[in-house]
Write an enzyme that holds these catalytic residues in place. Structure first.
Site, mmCIF file in Angstrom:
data_model
loop_
_atom_site.group_PDB
_atom_site.id
_atom_site.type_symbol
_atom_site.label_atom_id
_atom_site.label_comp_id
_atom_site.label_asym_id
_atom_site.label_seq_id
_atom_site.Cartn_x
_atom_site.Cartn_y
_atom_site.Cartn_z
ATOM 1 N N SER A 418 34.571 77.552 31.387
ATOM 2 C CA SER A 418 34.653 79.005 31.530
ATOM 3 C C SER A 418 33.249 79.569 31.555
ATOM 4 C CB SER A 418 35.438 79.577 30.342
ATOM 5 O OG SER A 418 35.358 80.979 30.356
ATOM 6 N N TYR A 467 45.858 85.608 38.159
ATOM 7 C CA TYR A 467 44.629 85.038 37.578
ATOM 8 C C TYR A 467 44.848 84.646 36.129
ATOM 9 C CZ TYR A 467 40.100 85.423 35.163
ATOM 10 O OH TYR A 467 39.028 85.220 34.364
ATOM 11 N N PHE A 496 37.970 87.353 28.705
ATOM 12 C CA PHE A 496 39.408 87.120 28.617
ATOM 13 C C PHE A 496 39.700 85.626 28.514
ATOM 14 C CE2 PHE A 496 42.973 85.624 31.206
ATOM 15 C CZ PHE A 496 44.027 86.011 30.386
ATOM 16 N N GLU A 497 38.909 84.813 29.247
ATOM 17 C CA GLU A 497 39.136 83.358 29.243
ATOM 18 C C GLU A 497 38.899 82.791 27.840
ATOM 19 O OE1 GLU A 497 36.869 81.523 32.415
ATOM 20 O OE2 GLU A 497 37.726 82.884 33.911
ATOM 21 N N LEU A 498 37.863 83.318 27.130
ATOM 22 C CA LEU A 498 37.593 82.867 25.763
ATOM 23 C C LEU A 498 38.757 83.215 24.838
ATOM 24 C CD1 LEU A 498 35.865 81.776 23.465
ATOM 25 C CD2 LEU A 498 34.578 83.915 23.449
#
Ligand SMILES: *[C@@H]1O[C@H](CO)[C@@H](O)[C@H](O)[C@H]1NC(C)=O
Ligand SMILES: *[C@@H]1O[C@H](CO)[C@@H](O)[C@H](O)[C@H]1NC(C)=O
Length: 589
Positions: A418, A467, A496-498
């Site tokens: 990420s 996504y 957001f990915e974290l």
């Protein structure tokens, strides 16, 4: 005029003075000469003051003291007195007195004159002078044989009294002059009159005898007894002496060894001198020959001179201890093979003890100390080494001994990557950008060199779904989530990915997060709580390399440490050789 007057004054005043001094010196000289004549100044007109009777071949003592002292002391042994007293003897029927010299019989001792013993020929006049002022004392002494003095049953003048028992001391002189009327006996011990004392209840004076019950060692000494009798006009003092020795019962035991006891083994260094000591205790034994000696191998040979030195320590009525020391000049091989026997003997029997020599281990203690210090040092070194190379050790351990963690866990990727997706215009040309790092460097090392399979959204996931769903699915299909942190990342949409990764990790224990601090950043307040906590708690690996710098080995080591355990051929190539190489190069540096 003035000069003449002075001279005449000198003549009238000083010449008579000189004359006077000369006369005085002459007088002194004449008086000095007179000492050798009978008429000692100050003594000549004095009659003999004291008249003594003595028995021939017995001990006898005369004191030079003024009559007032005579009552309580009959002599004073102190050395001080000796210089103050001069003795002269005028033999019977002789005209001039002789000075009595030192080291003769009678002997000068303190203020007294000791006759040991007194001879018939010692009768006569004794004159003594005390101190500087000429004061003298005349003593008349009449020595008689026992027969002439009509003695009967005269006791020995040496008495042996058994300690702790009741004993009596009889005045030998009372056995003489039986036809005379005698006064009571006065007793003296070591020159002092014996009187009844509360401190010594065991001592009683009765019928001219001394009773001792019990008898102590301290009762030993010289006892003198005096009595007086009259012969027409003269008062005579009859004086006799007894030497008292206090003894104990003879021992019934052979000598007792204090050291060595039995067989003692001593350490000895070759070529060094050595002293062998032997302490032996002997019981009380009168007149016994005590013998202590060292022998080699229990043989007594004349050639074998052990060079010994014996010292005897008397212990009164308890006996003696004897110390016998054999001196070896230098210890030889023969000494190490010998038995050294200490032999002690008394009238009852004999006893032996043995010393054997053992080669001394030189510096044994030093050896022990050195080993202990080196072990400690090695331990510290080892600890430091392990501390510094913990990660390498863990990696080596994993690659050899730990089973492949990745087989059968249902995961497709080793790590989801990420990173912040930026416009290329924003990137700094001198440094590697996050995108380059995530898309080029990371796969190059982890995939091509270490054999991991990464999941990079753009590359590995076919676009199609939403996504957010794609991200969550991709994370769930991976074993690790590698988060590349930078200011752009924490403040951009990628955060957001974290958050998704943290949530997935909370659900699925097999998913672990690896945070990389790519650039320093400040945490915005708007960050979700879960993310804030994750940033605080999870381990962070810092990327520190610029393009010009050498490859950041430490970084990749940590990366590898946090990646899943995977034992493949590729992994071996990636790390093991390098780690071994590093490890040995560290150890043998
Ligand atoms: C004592 O006196 C008597 C006579 O009174 C005399 O016979 C005797 O010899 C005298 N003894 C001595 C020792 O002078
Ligand atoms: C020591 O005593 C024993 C008896 O106890 C005797 O046989 C031996 O001869 C003695 N040794 C010497 C050297 O006197």
């Amino acid at each position: 005029m003035i000069l003449e007057e002075n001279i005449s004054e000198y003549q009238t005043k000083f010449i008579p003075k000189i004359m006077l001094s000369l006369c005085w010196i002459l007088a002194v000289f004449v008086s000095g000469a007179e000492v050798r004549e009978i008429n000692l100044p100050g003594c000549s007109y004095v009659d003999p003051q004291i008249w003594y009777h003595a028995i021939s071949d017995e001990d006898f003592v005369l004191q030079c003291a003024l009559p007032d002292r005579i009552d309580t002391h009959i002599y004073d042994n102190s050395v001080l007195k000796q210089h103050q007293v001069k003795w002269f003897w005028l033999e019977k029927d002789k005209e001039s007195p002789k000075a009595i010299k030192k080291n003769s019989n009678p002997a000068l001792q303190g203020n007294e004159l000791w006759f040991k013993p007194v001879r018939d020929s010692a009768s006569g006049m004794y004159i003594c002078m005390i101190g500087e002022k000429i004061q003298c004392l005349k003593i008349f002494l009449e020595v008689q044989t026992k027969k002439a003095a009509k003695c009967s049953g005269y006791d020995s003048n040496v008495l042996y009294l058994l300690a702790d028992n009741g004993n009596s001391i009889t005045c030998p002189g009372t056995k003489c002059y039986s036809h005379m009327k005698k006064s009571d006996v006065k007793w003296y011990k070591d020159g002092r009159q014996i009187k009844r004392r509360k401190t010594r209840l065991g001592l009683k004076l009765r019928h001219n005898e001394i009773y001792l019950n019990p008898t102590y060692g301290e009762d030993a000494g010289i006892y003198v007894c005096d009595y007086t009798f009259y012969d027409n006009t003269t008062e005579w003092t009859m004086r006799t002496a007894v030497t008292v020795e206090v003894i104990a019962k003879n021992t019934i035991h052979p000598p007792n060894f204090l050291y060595p006891k039995g067989v003692v083994i001593l350490e000895a260094e070759l070529g060094k001198p050595l002293e062998l000591e032997c302490h032996v205790q002997f019981g009380y034994e009168r007149g016994s020959p005590r013998r202590v000696t060292w022998k080699r191998n229990n043989k007594e040979s004349i050639n074998e001179n052990m060079n010994e030195e014996t010292r005897d320590y008397p212990k009164g009525l308890k006996g003696h201890t004897v110390l016998c020391v054999a001196k070896l000049e230098e210890v030889t091989e023969r000494d190490l093979r010998s038995n050294f026997t200490c032999f002690a003997e008394n009238l009852v029997g004999n006893a032996t003890s043995v010393i054997q020599l053992k080669r001394k281990q030189r510096g044994f203690l030093l050896y022990v100390l050195c080993s202990a210090v080196s072990i400690l040092f090695a331990f510290l070194l080892c600890t430091a080494f392990i501390y510094q190379h913990w990660i390498e050790i863990v990696l080596m351990y994993r690659s050899y001994l730990v089973q492949n963690e990745t087989t059968g866990d249902g995961k497709e990727f080793d790590a989801f990557v990420s990173y912040a997706k930026l416009d290329s215009s924003e990137s700094d040309s001198t440094l590697i950008s996050e995108e380059q790092f995530a898309l080029e460097l990371l796969p190059d090392i982890l995939e091509n060199k270490c054999g991991y399979k990464l999941c990079i959204l753009e590359r590995d996931i076919l676009p199609g779904g939403a996504y957010t769903d794609e991200v969550v699915t991709a994370i769930k299909r991976s074993r690790r989530a590698i988060i590349i942190l930078s200011p752009a990342y924490v403040s951009g949409p990628s955060i957001f990915e974290l958050q998704a990764a943290v949530n997935c990790a909370l659900e699925d224990k097999k998913i672990k997060l690896v945070l990389i601090k790519f650039q320093a950043f400040q945490e915005p307040d708007t960050l979700p709580l879960v993310v804030k906590k994750a940033l605080r708690i999870l381990p962070v690996i810092t990327w520190k390399s610029s393009i010009s710098a050498p490859p950041n080995k430490k970084f990749w080591k940590y990366m590898h440490y946090h990646m899943p355990v995977k034992t493949t051929k590729m992994l071996g190539n990636c790390s093991l050789k390098e780690f071994f190489h590093r490890l040995f190069s560290l150890v043998y540096r």
